[in-house]
Structures are given as C-alpha cells and as structure tokens.
Enzyme design. Structure first.
Site, PDB file in Angstrom:
ATOM      1  N   GLU A   1     -23.961  41.183 -17.198  1.00 52.72           N
ATOM      2  CA  GLU A   1     -23.861  42.462 -17.916  1.00 52.72           C
ATOM      3  C   GLU A   1     -22.472  43.070 -17.767  1.00 52.72           C
ATOM      4  O   GLU A   1     -21.923  43.157 -16.663  1.00 52.72           O
ATOM      5  CB  GLU A   1     -24.941  43.462 -17.489  1.00 52.72           C
ATOM      6  CG  GLU A   1     -25.023  44.696 -18.401  1.00 52.72           C
ATOM      7  CD  GLU A   1     -25.084  44.361 -19.893  1.00 52.72           C
ATOM      8  OE1 GLU A   1     -24.015  44.116 -20.488  1.00 52.72           O
ATOM      9  OE2 GLU A   1     -26.197  44.320 -20.465  1.00 52.72           O
TER      10      GLU A   1
ATOM     11  N   ASP B   1     -28.015  43.629 -24.625  1.00 47.14           N
ATOM     12  CA  ASP B   1     -28.220  44.785 -25.507  1.00 47.14           C
ATOM     13  C   ASP B   1     -28.468  44.350 -26.949  1.00 47.14           C
ATOM     14  O   ASP B   1     -28.202  45.084 -27.884  1.00 47.14           O
ATOM     15  CB  ASP B   1     -27.003  45.712 -25.428  1.00 47.14           C
ATOM     16  CG  ASP B   1     -25.708  44.990 -25.802  1.00 47.14           C
ATOM     17  OD1 ASP B   1     -25.771  43.784 -26.179  1.00 47.14           O
ATOM     18  OD2 ASP B   1     -24.637  45.608 -25.720  1.00 47.14           O
TER      19      ASP B   1
END
Ligand code: AHR
Ligand code: AHR
Length: 516
Positions: A240, A314
């Site tokens: 991430e 995402d």
C-alpha cells in the site's frame, strides 16, 4: 455459508488431517519430512503438510489439492446470461475446458467467479467500486488466455483495462501483523506500467487505508514506487502506497527483470521480515529476489485480509496481466516448502497453446474473408485514400489497388509477439489499429498506445469455425464488421456495433489466400 461451502470446508478439514497423517506415517517409516512432489501432492497439500496451510487457493487451470474435485470457476454466457461451473476433469486434475467451450459456443463468456479450493469460501468475484475507480469492474473474457497444462487446453484469467476480482469478506486470511505466504503463476509477457496487477491481501473497504494495510504480489513495469534491474517486468510487493522491490523504495539491485512466459512469483510476509521469490514456472528453482526487513513505515503491518486479483487495494484497475493459479497461506512458509511448491508447478507442465491450423504465420500475407451470409464475397480492406477499415467485395477482376488494400502482412504483435499485427500490403507501411473501438489504417506511431491498439490475438472462431481476432488491450472485443465498417466489438456491449445479432459471424474470419 452455503451447504456447498460447508461441504467443502468439512471435506478440506478431512483432507488436511489425511495429509498430516500421511506425513507422520512417512516419518515413522523413515521417509523424509521435507515436503516433496508426489503424484498425490499438489501445492496446498504441500503447504498443509508443512503447517502453513492454504487459506485461499484460486486457479482456473487445475486443482491445487490432489483430492480436490469441486468447482474451479464459473462462467456466464452473454447469449442468455446463464452460468455454469467448470470442474477439474478428475480429482486433482486440470480444468475441464471442453465444458466451457461447448457452453460458450457461438457466444461470449466471462469468468464470474473463481472458487476458493481451500474450503474457506474465499471466492473471488467482480471487484466493486473503490477509492481509485468506480465499479463493478469488468469481468475477464473466459476464452482470452488459452494455455496447456499437462498437454490439456485450459484457460487463464486475462486481465486488461478496467478488470478485477475481489473478496472483501474473507475467512482466515491473515490480518494485522500475522504472517502469510502467497504465490501466483502468471504470464510473464503480459504486463504494463499501470497500477496495479496484484494478487493477495488488501483492504476490506476498497480504499487506500494507508501504509501496511495490504500485502499482495505485484507484477509489471510500473516504476513510480519501486523497480529492479533491466526494463522489467519485476515481481514486487504491494504493501500500500508502495510497490517494493526490496527494503527501500525505488531501485533495488537484487530484483531482476522476470519475464518468463510462465512466471512463478512468491511473496512471504512476516514480522518485520518479508521475502520475494521468482523464477520460471516451466523449469528450475526460484531465486530469492529479496529477504529481509520491512521498508521504513511498514515495520508493523496492518493487513486487512481482503483478497484482490488484477487491481490495487483501492481498485486501481488500469493494469494488465494474466493469472493462472495462486494461493495464500496462513503462516510464513519455509524455503523447503516453497521449493517443493515450485517443483510441483514445474511438474504440472504449463505450456503455450497452439491454435489448431493457425494461419497467422508471421511474415506471411493473408486476406481476411467475412463469413456472415450477407458478405461472403467481402474482405477486410484498408482504404489508402483515407484511413478507414471496413469490408468490401473483392474479385479477381478488382483493381490491383483494391487487391493490395485487401491484403495484410502478418507481423509479430507490436505489443506482444505471441499475438500479431496487420500491416497493409499496399506499401503505405500502415497498420490496423483501433481507436474509440473503430478500426483505422495508420502509420506505426511507435507509442505504447499504438502498439496496444494494433495488436490482435488469433483465437478459435466465435461462430464455431475459422478464426477470430481478439483485441490485446480490450480483451472482450474482437475484430468485427458492422454495417460494412471495421470495429473491435463485444457480444452485446454498449456500442451499436456490439449488437448481439450476428456478432459471432461478423467477428469470425476466413484466413484466405492473399489477393495481391
Ligand atoms: O501501493 C500501490 C497502490 O497504491 C495500491 O495498490 C493502491 O491501493 C494505491 O493506489
Ligand atoms: O479503440 C478503443 C480505444 O480508443 C483505444 O485503445 C484508444 O486508443 C482510444 O481511446
């Protein structure tokens, strides 16, 4: 949990027990406790015996447990929106692609679900909207990635722009700072520099929740966050807000370009310890591309335990790649276990698929004859006076110019040499490319976008005979004529030229002798 899921969970528990007993018996009889490939062991049997069991096991090509005979994946056909499940041909065997081929004949099928073979119910379905993009994502064309395993034709999951799979509500996937292992077998020649072709652990809310909230294998030549030697692609870890090729962001000299046609990528994630392994899924062992501490800011992970395929945490879904099989384990697998799994993958026998009678030989010249009853005297023609591509009647009495416009030099695919590009034989040096889903004849612009738009992959004909030409970057679209104009079209999509009526015939071509 459905009755089917309960059945598979109970069955899995029994199999794990059986695998543990078998190992114990082997130990008593003086056998080695090191997991090794045997006819009765597939990757998840090996992980189970080593006490790092699979908690998710996904494959459209084969069973990942020797005893697994449940569904591998589900396909849905465009003609009537019905679905069918594809099983292994036998327990522990390869996928029964014949069922897919007959169910999807003369229409188009998407992969709607990839079942979790581990019994945890961690099935992958269409990814929903996320912070980076709306959803639901596009589903993969079930026929886009034919390969063979042990000599049998099977299909991979071909991800292109906008596609992705996810499970936000999982069972027993590692969360927080808990250890896990992951591997994936991928097409090392199908990749791009967009974010993010991933497989593994991600956020359960489809948003970027900050450093350390995901831990997934990433594959591609995106260099924004991390990269290794050569031009890529690289096996990296998506933790991430960062694709890591080693301890630090940016360049890490030990992570090599890895572009085997069949590539094994592995990621191990522990407590301030992680590793990347990679190699050829058809032979040899794996190299350790990194093993060491976490990058700064990621020392204590905060994994959320969702599973993604083909997208970022995402729902960044601009990336491309092809997935054949992969698992997630509970616990940090040992080097011996990972070596045994790689040996199993090699022994499975992945190989490129040869399209029977493939006429698209690089260097040859062909003409593309329409097969729809309206138009059997018509050929795909690229107009020298403009840049239009469409179909037109060509006969022995046609002008030399028209015959040349109806003749194509088969070139290696500009974006991937497993596919092809079509250069006009009229001397213009122009290629067929699509733009806004319409076909044009244009000079090679030498850009990544042109290469992608000008690459087409020969596939079995959508009507059941001859050949169809799948767009490399919009893999649900095939070269089609509609109202005599050339397009890339899907069966029943949103453009007028996606009309379901006659789609299969309009998108099927006879590879005829060249007119010029
Ligand atoms: O870490 C790289 C990407 O950054 C993640 O996959 C995504 O969630 C974010 O945009
Ligand atoms: O033809 C579809 C897309 O249209 C092409 O990929 C792109 O060049 C244009 O935006």
């Amino acid at each position: 949990m459905t009755a089917t899921a309960r059945f598979w969970r109970a069955r899995r528990a029994l199999l794990i027990l059986a695998a543990a007993l078998a190992l114990a018996v082997a130990g008593l009889m003086g056998g080695s406790a090191t997991p090794s490939r045997a006819a009765t062991q597939e990757p998840c049997d090996i992980y189970a015996a080593a006490d790092t069991p699979c908690v998710a096991a996904h494959s459209t090509t084969r069973a990942l447990y020797a005893a697994y005979d449940g569904p591998l994946y589900q396909v849905e056909r465009a003609s009537d929106d019905t679905t069918t499940d594809i099983y292994p041909v036998s327990a522990g065997g390869v996928a029964d692609s014949a069922t897919q081929d007959s169910f999807c004949a003369q229409t188009y099928c998407t992969i709607t679900e990839i079942f979790d073979q581990s019994g945890h119910g961690n099935n992958l379905t269409d990814a929903p909207a996320g912070g980076a993009d709306s959803g639901p994502d596009v589903l993969a064309n079930a026929a886009a990635a034919p390969v063979t395993v042990d000599g049998a034709k099977v299909y991979g999951v071909y991800i292109s722009l906008g596609m992705g799979y996810r499970d936000d509500d999982t069972t027993d996937i590692s969360t927080g700072n808990a250890s896990e292992g992951e591997y994936a077998v991928l097409d090392g020649t199908h990749y791009d520099n967009e974010c993010c072709f991933d497989y593994g652990n991600a956020e359960t809310n489809n948003d970027d929740d900050g450093d350390g909230t995901m831990e997934a294998i990433n594959f591609g030549d995106e260099t924004t966050w991390g990269y290794g030697t050569g031009n890529g692609p690289w096996i990296m870890a998506d933790m991430e807000n960062g694709l890591f090729s080693g301890e630090n962001a940016g360049y890490n000299a030990n992570d090599p370009t890895t572009d085997y046609r069949f590539t094994t990528a592995m990621l191990e994630g522990g407590q301030n310890q992680w590793a990347l392994l990679g190699g050829n899924a058809q032979s040899g062992s794996l190299a350790t591309d990194y093993s060491g501490v976490r990058p700064s800011g990621y020392t204590t992970m905060d994994k959320q335990g969702a599973i993604i395929l083909g997208i970022g945490g995402d729902n960044s879904d601009n990336s491309a790649g092809t997935f054949y099989e992969g698992v997630m384990t509970s616990g940090y697998p040992t080097a011996a276990t990972e070596a045994a799994v790689q040996a199993n993958i090699v022994a499975a026998g992945y190989s490129a698929y040869t399209l029977p009678g493939n006429p698209f030989t690089v260097g040859s010249e062909i003409s593309l004859n329409a097969t729809t009853p309206c138009c059997t005297g018509d050929y795909l023609v690229g107009d020298t006076s403009g840049d239009d591509v469409g179909i037109e009647a060509v006969t022995s009495g046609s002008s030399t110019a028209l015959k040349e416009d109806a003749t194509w030099i088969v070139e290696p695919g500009l974006a991937n040499s497993s596919c092809v590009s079509f250069e006009s034989a009229n001397g213009s040096g122009d290629y067929i490319r699509h733009y806004d889903f319409e076909l044009y004849l244009e000079p090679n612009a030498d850009t990544t976008q042109f290469d992608l738009d000008a690459t087409f992959c020969p596939r079995a004909g959508n009507s059941g005979s001859d050949f169809s030409l799948m767009s490399y970057n919009y893999s649900y679209d095939y070269i089609r004529h509609y109202d005599y104009v050339g397009y890339v079209a899907s069966d029943g999509g949103s453009n007028a030229w996606d009309a379901a009526s006659l789609w299969d015939e309009d998108s099927t071509w006879i590879a005829a002798s060249p007119w010029s």
